[in-house]
Design a protein around this motif. Structure first.
Motif, mmCIF file in Angstrom:
data_model
loop_
_atom_site.group_PDB
_atom_site.id
_atom_site.type_symbol
_atom_site.label_atom_id
_atom_site.label_comp_id
_atom_site.label_asym_id
_atom_site.label_seq_id
_atom_site.Cartn_x
_atom_site.Cartn_y
_atom_site.Cartn_z
ATOM 1 N N PRO A 48 0.816 -1.234 0.000
ATOM 2 C CA PRO A 48 0.000 0.000 0.000
ATOM 3 C C PRO A 48 0.843 1.274 0.000
ATOM 4 N N ALA A 49 2.126 1.155 0.339
ATOM 5 C CA ALA A 49 2.977 2.347 0.271
ATOM 6 C C ALA A 49 2.996 2.914 -1.137
ATOM 7 N N LEU A 50 2.764 2.066 -2.121
ATOM 8 C CA LEU A 50 2.846 2.514 -3.512
ATOM 9 C C LEU A 50 1.485 2.902 -4.072
ATOM 10 N N ASP A 51 0.466 2.901 -3.233
ATOM 11 C CA ASP A 51 -0.870 3.345 -3.640
ATOM 12 C C ASP A 51 -0.762 4.794 -4.123
ATOM 13 N N HIS A 53 1.090 5.613 -6.562
ATOM 14 C CA HIS A 53 2.388 5.773 -7.228
ATOM 15 C C HIS A 53 2.552 4.831 -8.414
#
Lengths: 354, 354, 354, 354
Positions: A48-51, A53
């Protein structure tokens, strides 16, 4: 320039770090990310850190999926890499292999340590060793090959070998060292991989330190090859309760000529000069030792130096982020070089200061 | 038997561990706990874990406060200990000193490493070295002295020296080792003490590993003295993000006679036999390495053994809880011996399994 | 455009995060960083993560040092900010204040909670509230002021209020909520500041969770003001063993009209629409809840939504990095707006995926 | 008295905590530990902390294995428990069930929350609720049954319900509370169980906080039953990066009669009196809040109390070790009572002070 890029094994920890880094890179454009077990899953569902991105979705492995790529990063286990590399090169795709498959120049050594016959030993010579600060000429050759229209193959260095060799090489290269070199290194748990096991269970890894692979870890021959110390390296890895980071403490016995004769200041000068052109390596002031927290998330390597009380042993300590300078960041650094970009492109963000 | 007991420096981490252990002990009865800076504070205000377990209140330091004690544990910094020991002994109180003041037998070595003149060098010979598994006879002598009506003095071994020496001693004692011994150890943050500093700040210690005191740590001469390896030990301590635990990885070069000749099985047998009577030491099965998490909160020491790939170096790894077997637990173990109790009294609780 | 920038209180955790973020920013150029206690120290000595990224040296506080700046970020405690703001504004310098001094619109409320008379209450109306997603018009006004040649003043929202309000506001704004709102939030230890205290000592913060400031935390009136819920917010902060991150779980009783009537899907749609233009806010899919680890080091806010079993209470959970979106990142976002830059400039890096 | 004891599901985290606690217990003698997946493995191979403390080897589950036991502890998942309980009782074995199977008195509620038909609803009435401080009479009845020669059945309370109810019950029991009670709780990762999953992977759990099971967690009806607040409890659990500990922050709206009228001092007095005879519960001084670190490894429950700023809500915070007072310790406490022993037997060790 837009370089069409694929990442194989993108769901693992090194793979997703490649997704992160290349997502911020001005030239590499990731169009394909593969993961057999997670095909169909959006990357940002898993991480989810790349949500927000990335909109990439994991696809099945396979050379077909990578058609049209200029560059492919392989973040798969050893043997899985060598099963794909020849076809990728044949398809004209430059390969940045994060596995161990093309690191050891001698197929017999590979067989001894990895208990597998190498399936494309003819490529071992072609493979440039991906540790730019120490093997610039090999990467320059790979860049020239690519420039000339061929596909390049880079065997990116392992995490422990990177931290260890950057700390140890200048002293060895300068002829200061004589004798068995002991490497005692500690890694964060990302080094144990994404697979959920008893070893990576929070409650077993937390609040504990342990040694593992003592006397048998496969990074031993890689360190020996880099340092030119065949059979003279004793390497012990440890696991500590943090996510990212490797600290490698290297014990380098000084030769009779230098023990008690060469000052620590002189040795530090030697290191500073050796790395003068290398943006990612910092030789710390004497009296200071590196902390892995200061390099986590960055492509930096911090090096600290000290002498033993008796003055006959150099203790060189290297700190890197095992996933970044020890894996994905280094691969991007190599790819920058091979594609004629400044080596630091997309890799300049510092670690979080706290 | 009720042994009237005082703890000096009870507010520090080793001191409060003594309070915890002696609070569960059937024979030692703690009547006085001192802390200059916290005099007047109930112990359980500072350490709520002990709420309901003790009504003790910290008092000012001073020999007066300790009058009537049979035993006093000193958990104060070096030099602070030697300023109190002679008076306590004179008052007939047996002293268990957790500081470094009486560990080194040679006052000159003390002066060199601690940059202080020893103020009671005449007691160095009297002091029994408090590492029962290796110095049983010294503790037996102290027990005899006490039995005969004199006050005993025990200089309890340091945390790193304990983990290191228990791992290294049997091999050295058996004559297997020849050459410089490298000790690479990692400690949890309790080892850095209770004082709030930048180094012990959660945000700086968390998610990081660092080396410190490289080439200069004061436990070096203590390890050399225990192992009989004057000038031949290189010791590097590290800090890792956990509360309790020391893992010491010791590199022992085998002598020409034994390198490649003596099997790991034989070495393990030697260790097993050496520690056959020692309740707190476990020599792990071959292929297994110790984890500090398995000994945290207990007085146990776990030892793992391996050979280097070349077979010419023994790698012995010891794990202890730095506050327990490395400090308070060991002091209680020594006190049990000196007061004629079974050595394990009050020290039998295992670590939390998870 | 190059905006000459100063950071006051740059050695603290929010201050150094500003140094990190602005060091990567294409328009703000940091020329001055101040810290009274560390004047003369290079930034990278204190924070080695920035070694090679900045040559700045901490200077003494003082308006003089900031002369020539276009923008100044104040990362100092409350009261210290208001002692400097009027002079800075007078000098024509736009101020981004990370302290609480200009957040509360009512000087009497300020006095009640901060136990201090406000020294420049006349500026409270001028101060734009720095939470762009909810107070866009105030920031637009500040931008217009600056455009017109005046210095702007932005009172950046606090960390807990940011996480809480972003999670709660859309539901309240849509009239769904009636009754006392409970805010139960957990912060990482950077929230407790850089000062080494017993509370921030690794060994006391590690392996523990605690509540603090229960019923008395100063962010309570700030949350009430943002949400327009004077006297109707109960706020309990907690401390957990991690460096960065705030998770705020907000309990919003649905009004009689909506309880059991308005579906969670409808509420999520409302949130999605509310934040449609906001690059930093992600409303997670139903069934998913945010993790602070997914936003650490980034300016993102992740929001998860659920209904109570009885269907009469909305539970909105917001996750941010307290130092970034909760402090420095938000201040940069505000400064981007005030200086006419795209709001996301210099703030697009994602969190580490693992 | 020696009570022959078996532990079913002993390899899990609650199971091994039972092994640890009963290994130190003077009366319960564990002769059988079962684990289907690990049958044949020595306990201390899986949990090296118990090396030297137990020679037990995991056996296959099955009533046969437990023949001859006086007491059996079931540390298995729900439904697995109710499949074994009737046969055990029939064999005259008293059962201490750590699962949820016999906690809810109403089989329909069980079915609704656990999505399973209860297979022995006739035993629900017999089952004594295992939370001694609040259900002493049920446990007294069970003790009398056993004394009279029948087998007792105790349904030990869950971890979240224990921390929550001990914090909330006295106020509710005294009639202070009116309205919906919100329970916001945080657990360490042992609460997620021994199974290696993405959720329990160190690198995903570390440095992050998350909410889970929002609005749906099965401990909700259990809390409601204990507190007599059917349909009036909103419960949100969270996961934080530590091994052991639950902190439950409970928001108790005071009834009109008490809001602003009853002082916090009076409420604390009420709590102190309520728990006057309970050795494991500590009501902390006003101004102090509990930390889970202060109870980890012990059977203690620490309770802190505060009022909201408006004075109309009591905030009661309870801290326990989820594996000890929240599971194994509580089961042993219940077993002590049922077998006529002092309730604290074998449970008196404090938490580690640091």
């Amino acid at each position: 320039m837009t370089i069409k890029t694929g990442i194989v094994g993108a769901a693992g920890f090194a793979g997703i770090e490649l997704v992160r880094l290349l997502g911020e890179h001005p030239s590499f454009e990731v169009g394909v990310v593969t993961s057999d077990s997670l095909a169909g899953t959006p990357v940002s569902d898993l991480y989810p850190a790349l949500d927000g991105h990335t909109d990439l979705v994991f696809e099945k492995h396979g050379v077909d999926a990578l058609e049209g790529c200029d560059a492919v990063f392989l973040a798969v286990p050893h043997t899985a890499a060598m099963s794909q590399v020849p076809a990728l090169l044949e398809a004209g795709i430059s390969v940045f292999d994060l596995s161990a498959d093309y690191r050891l120049k001698d197929a017999a050594v590979y067989k001894r340590w990895y208990a597998t016959e190498h399936t494309s030993p003819e490529l071992l010579e072609k493979a440039a060793f991906g540790l730019p600060e120490l093997f610039a000429s090999e990467l320059a050759r790979a860049a020239a090959e690519r420039e000339a229209g061929a596909a390049a193959l880079v065997a990116c260095a392992g995490c422990y070998p990177t931290a260890t060799s950057l700390a140890a090489y200048p002293a060895i290269h300068a002829g200061l060292v004589d004798g068995t070199v002991i490497v005692d290194a500690v890694s964060g748990v990302t080094g144990a991989g994404k697979k959920a096991t008893e070893r990576t269970h929070f409650c077993f890894a937390n609040e504990s330190i342990e040694a593992y692979g003592v006397g048998t870890h496969r990074h031993t021959p890689e360190i020996e090859q880099i340092l030119g110390l065949e059979g003279k390296v004793v390497f012990t890895p440890h696991l500590a309760p943090l996510n990212r980071g490797i600290l490698s403490t290297v014990y380098l016995p000084l030769s009779a000529e230098h023990a008690g004769e060469t000052s620590l200041e002189a040795i530090r000068d030697l290191y500073t000069e050796f790395y003068a052109e290398d943006a990612f390596v910092r030789v710390l002031p004497l009296g200071t030792m590196p902390k892995t927290g200061s390099v986590a998330g960055s492509n930096a390597c911090h090096i600290g130096l000290a002498l033993s009380a008796a003055g006959d042993m150099l203790i060189a300590v290297g700190a890197i982020d095992n996933l970044c300078k020890g894996a994905a960041g280094q691969a991007v650094q190599c790819a920058n070089i091979v594609f004629g970009l400044p080596e630091t492109t997309g890799l300049t963000a510092p670690a979080l200061p706290v």
